[in-house]
Design an enzyme around this catalytic site. Structure first.
Site, PDB file in Angstrom:
ATOM      1  N   SER A  94      52.937 -30.786  -3.150  1.00 38.04           N
ATOM      2  CA  SER A  94      51.655 -30.359  -3.312  1.00 38.04           C
ATOM      3  C   SER A  94      51.045 -29.162  -2.477  1.00 38.04           C
ATOM      4  O   SER A  94      50.074 -28.857  -2.506  1.00 38.04           O
ATOM      5  CB  SER A  94      50.843 -31.647  -2.680  1.00 38.04           C
ATOM      6  OG  SER A  94      51.010 -31.630  -1.319  1.00 38.04           O
ATOM      7  N   THR A 228      47.433 -31.587  -0.998  1.00 46.87           N
ATOM      8  CA  THR A 228      46.846 -30.413  -0.308  1.00 46.87           C
ATOM      9  C   THR A 228      47.124 -30.707   1.446  1.00 46.87           C
ATOM     10  O   THR A 228      47.326 -31.956   1.610  1.00 46.87           O
ATOM     11  CB  THR A 228      45.311 -30.137  -0.287  1.00 46.87           C
ATOM     12  OG1 THR A 228      45.172 -29.664  -1.788  1.00 46.87           O
ATOM     13  CG2 THR A 228      44.784 -29.014   0.580  1.00 46.87           C
ATOM     14  N   THR A 246      47.185 -25.444  -0.400  1.00 51.34           N
ATOM     15  CA  THR A 246      47.562 -26.321  -1.727  1.00 51.34           C
ATOM     16  C   THR A 246      48.150 -25.560  -2.581  1.00 51.34           C
ATOM     17  O   THR A 246      48.074 -24.237  -2.850  1.00 51.34           O
ATOM     18  CB  THR A 246      46.196 -26.823  -1.977  1.00 51.34           C
ATOM     19  OG1 THR A 246      46.624 -28.067  -2.857  1.00 51.34           O
ATOM     20  CG2 THR A 246      45.382 -25.805  -2.881  1.00 51.34           C
ATOM     21  N   ARG A 256      43.176 -21.450 -12.616  1.00 52.15           N
ATOM     22  CA  ARG A 256      42.133 -22.526 -11.826  1.00 52.15           C
ATOM     23  C   ARG A 256      42.279 -22.303 -10.297  1.00 52.15           C
ATOM     24  O   ARG A 256      43.236 -22.270  -9.686  1.00 52.15           O
ATOM     25  CB  ARG A 256      42.515 -23.893 -12.485  1.00 52.15           C
ATOM     26  CG  ARG A 256      41.749 -24.986 -11.693  1.00 52.15           C
ATOM     27  CD  ARG A 256      42.393 -25.558 -10.482  1.00 52.15           C
ATOM     28  NE  ARG A 256      41.608 -26.893 -10.115  1.00 52.15           N
ATOM     29  CZ  ARG A 256      42.006 -27.617  -9.008  1.00 52.15           C
ATOM     30  NH1 ARG A 256      42.754 -27.105  -8.128  1.00 52.15           N
ATOM     31  NH2 ARG A 256      41.201 -28.689  -8.637  1.00 52.15           N
ATOM     32  N   THR A 279      40.927 -32.844   0.775  1.00 50.57           N
ATOM     33  CA  THR A 279      41.786 -32.973  -0.258  1.00 50.57           C
ATOM     34  C   THR A 279      41.551 -33.907  -1.178  1.00 50.57           C
ATOM     35  O   THR A 279      40.506 -34.582  -1.231  1.00 50.57           O
ATOM     36  CB  THR A 279      43.223 -33.631   0.524  1.00 50.57           C
ATOM     37  OG1 THR A 279      42.823 -34.839   0.589  1.00 50.57           O
ATOM     38  CG2 THR A 279      43.578 -32.710   1.519  1.00 50.57           C
ATOM     39  N   GLY A 280      42.111 -33.725  -2.509  1.00 48.28           N
ATOM     40  CA  GLY A 280      41.597 -34.538  -3.659  1.00 48.28           C
ATOM     41  C   GLY A 280      40.900 -33.283  -4.563  1.00 48.28           C
ATOM     42  O   GLY A 280      41.037 -32.468  -4.447  1.00 48.28           O
TER      43      GLY A 280
HETATM   44  N1  ASP Z   1      41.658 -30.001  -3.540  1.00 48.38           N
HETATM   45  C1  ASP Z   1      43.021 -29.443  -4.050  1.00 48.38           C
HETATM   46  C2  ASP Z   1      42.506 -28.618  -5.328  1.00 48.38           C
HETATM   47  O1  ASP Z   1      41.462 -29.342  -5.971  1.00 48.38           O
HETATM   48  C3  ASP Z   1      43.902 -30.537  -4.425  1.00 48.38           C
HETATM   49  C4  ASP Z   1      44.214 -31.544  -3.673  1.00 48.38           C
HETATM   50  O2  ASP Z   1      43.723 -31.803  -2.562  1.00 48.38           O
HETATM   51  O3  ASP Z   1      44.783 -32.448  -4.130  1.00 48.38           O
HETATM   52  O4  ASP Z   1      42.893 -27.861  -5.571  1.00 48.38           O
END
Ligand code: ASP
Length: 384
Positions: A94, A228, A246, A256, A279-280
């Protein structure tokens, strides 16, 4: 629809709180009416300084950051020491080296840093070929008159600063990408006339060693992961720094950019108040400027956990609290205040696997451990 079902079949066949704290940041009472419901399973965290926290994937590296804090080092050195371990780890898909690529097979990384005592920030987005984008973000902060560099310009800057360009795909992440392509298009799989027509993925996982990756690859293909590392630290004196790094959403469209490099979303801090990160699903965080929202809530007296829950309420409000939509993604917030009180809240009780509890990692000087996050909704996301 039928085709999608068939593709999933092939893949399957072949790859077989209620806010806890009564007192807010800096000891202020939480204003009546500001606390919104959520489920907070643990007692309010005690304050400790120095303190370093991260998303759960940083737990094994937090000790390095704590060593730096204990020896009087800078908070930014501490958080970078933690995330660099994860960026360098080929098995963490990740972040950094080994991160899952975009839909074209290119690994594109995002990262940000903030340094509280000097009130500076730096970030990079969509940078390729550099395994430690957090270090490049720091170089942007320290060595340029800019704050954010993206794409080829960020790579050229990194190389000018002496960062080594390298291929960031590992064998495993490359095969996961090929498996994803085989699942999403007929073109990257043996044709009808091939004896291997029904065995497209066995063609990819063609050695016992590669077969051992089958279950991992199945997961990342069927449920494109996000991932991340966010890390925040406060030292003995109360100075604060943070970083978020990340590889973003797996199989994303080239270019993106998520929330991680966006100051005020994936990371924000004010040396007078505290720090927050996420994160997310970055798109959901950007829409509510989560990092900034949390720090401002702490300024008004909310505890870190309550402030994270407030950010989640705003994410949920964007979907009228409709769980049928909200269960299509996951998002976590992390925060600490200047006193060394920490907290974290997740949209869902369960982590990405749908089984274990959502967690974050903390080192308060004695040992690194994982703690359960507060959460907004019971159960887990189901993600498409
Ligand atoms: N927040 C990160 C993103 O949207 C991805 C993640 O944290 O899983 O790029």
């Amino acid at each position: 629809m039928k085709d999608i079902t068939r593709r999933k079949f092939f893949l399957g066949t072949f790859l077989a709180g209620i806010a806890a704290s009564a007192r807010g940041a800096l000891g202020a009472a939480i204003p009546e009416g500001m606390r919104l419901p959520g489920i907070s399973p643990q007692a309010a965290a005690k304050s400790a300084r120095p303190l370093i926290i991260s998303s759960a994937n940083g737990v094994n590296a937090l000790g390095r950051g704590m060593d730096i804090l204990k020896s009087g080092g800078d908070t930014l050195d501490a958080v970078l020491a933690v995330v660099n371990v994860v960026e360098d780890d080929p098995n963490d898909d990740s972040v950094g080296y080994g991160g899952l690529p975009n839909e074209d097979g290119d690994v594109e990384l995002d990262a940000s840093v903030m340094h509280g005592p000097t009130r500076r920030a730096g970030s990079v987005a969509s940078i390729r070929q550099i395994k430690n984008p957090s270090k490049v973000a720091r170089a942007v902060m320290e060595r340029t008159n800019h704050l954010m560099l993206v794409g080829p310009g960020a790579l050229r800057f990194a190389q000018a600063e002496g960062f080594e360009a390298m291929i960031l795909l590992t064998d495993r992440s490359r095969l996961a990408w090929l498996a994803w392509k085989a699942q999403t298009t007929k073109n990257w799989a043996p044709g009808l006339d091939s004896p291997e027509w029904k065995e497209k993925l066995s063609m990819i996982l063609d050695t016992p060693e590669r077969l051992a990756w089958a279950s991992h690859i199945r997961d990342v293909v069927l449920r494109p992961p996000t991932g991340t590392i966010n890390c925040l630290a406060v030292n003995q004196k109360g100075d604060i720094s943070g970083t978020t790094t990340t590889s973003g959403l797996a199989w994303k469209i080239a270019g993106r950019v998520g929330d991680s490099p966006i100051i005020g979303a994936g990371l924000y801090l004010d040396n007078d108040i505290g720090a927050a990160g996420s994160t997310g699903k970055g798109e959901e965080n950007i829409k509510i400027a989560g990092g900034h929202t949390i720090v401002e809530m702490m300024r008004k007296g909310l505890s870190p956990t309550d402030a994270c829950l407030e950010a989640l309420h705003r994410v949920a409000r964007n979907y009228n609290n409709d769980k049928r939509k909200l269960d299509k993604f996951h998002i976590f917030f992390y925060a600490l205040n200047k006193d060394g009180v920490h907290g974290s809240a997740a949209l869902w009780e369960k982590s990405y696997d749908g089984k274990t509890r959502s967690r974050y990692a903390v080192h308060d000087g004695s040992s690194a451990r994982e703690l359960e996050c507060a959460y907004l909704y019971e159960g887990g996301s189901i993600e498409d």
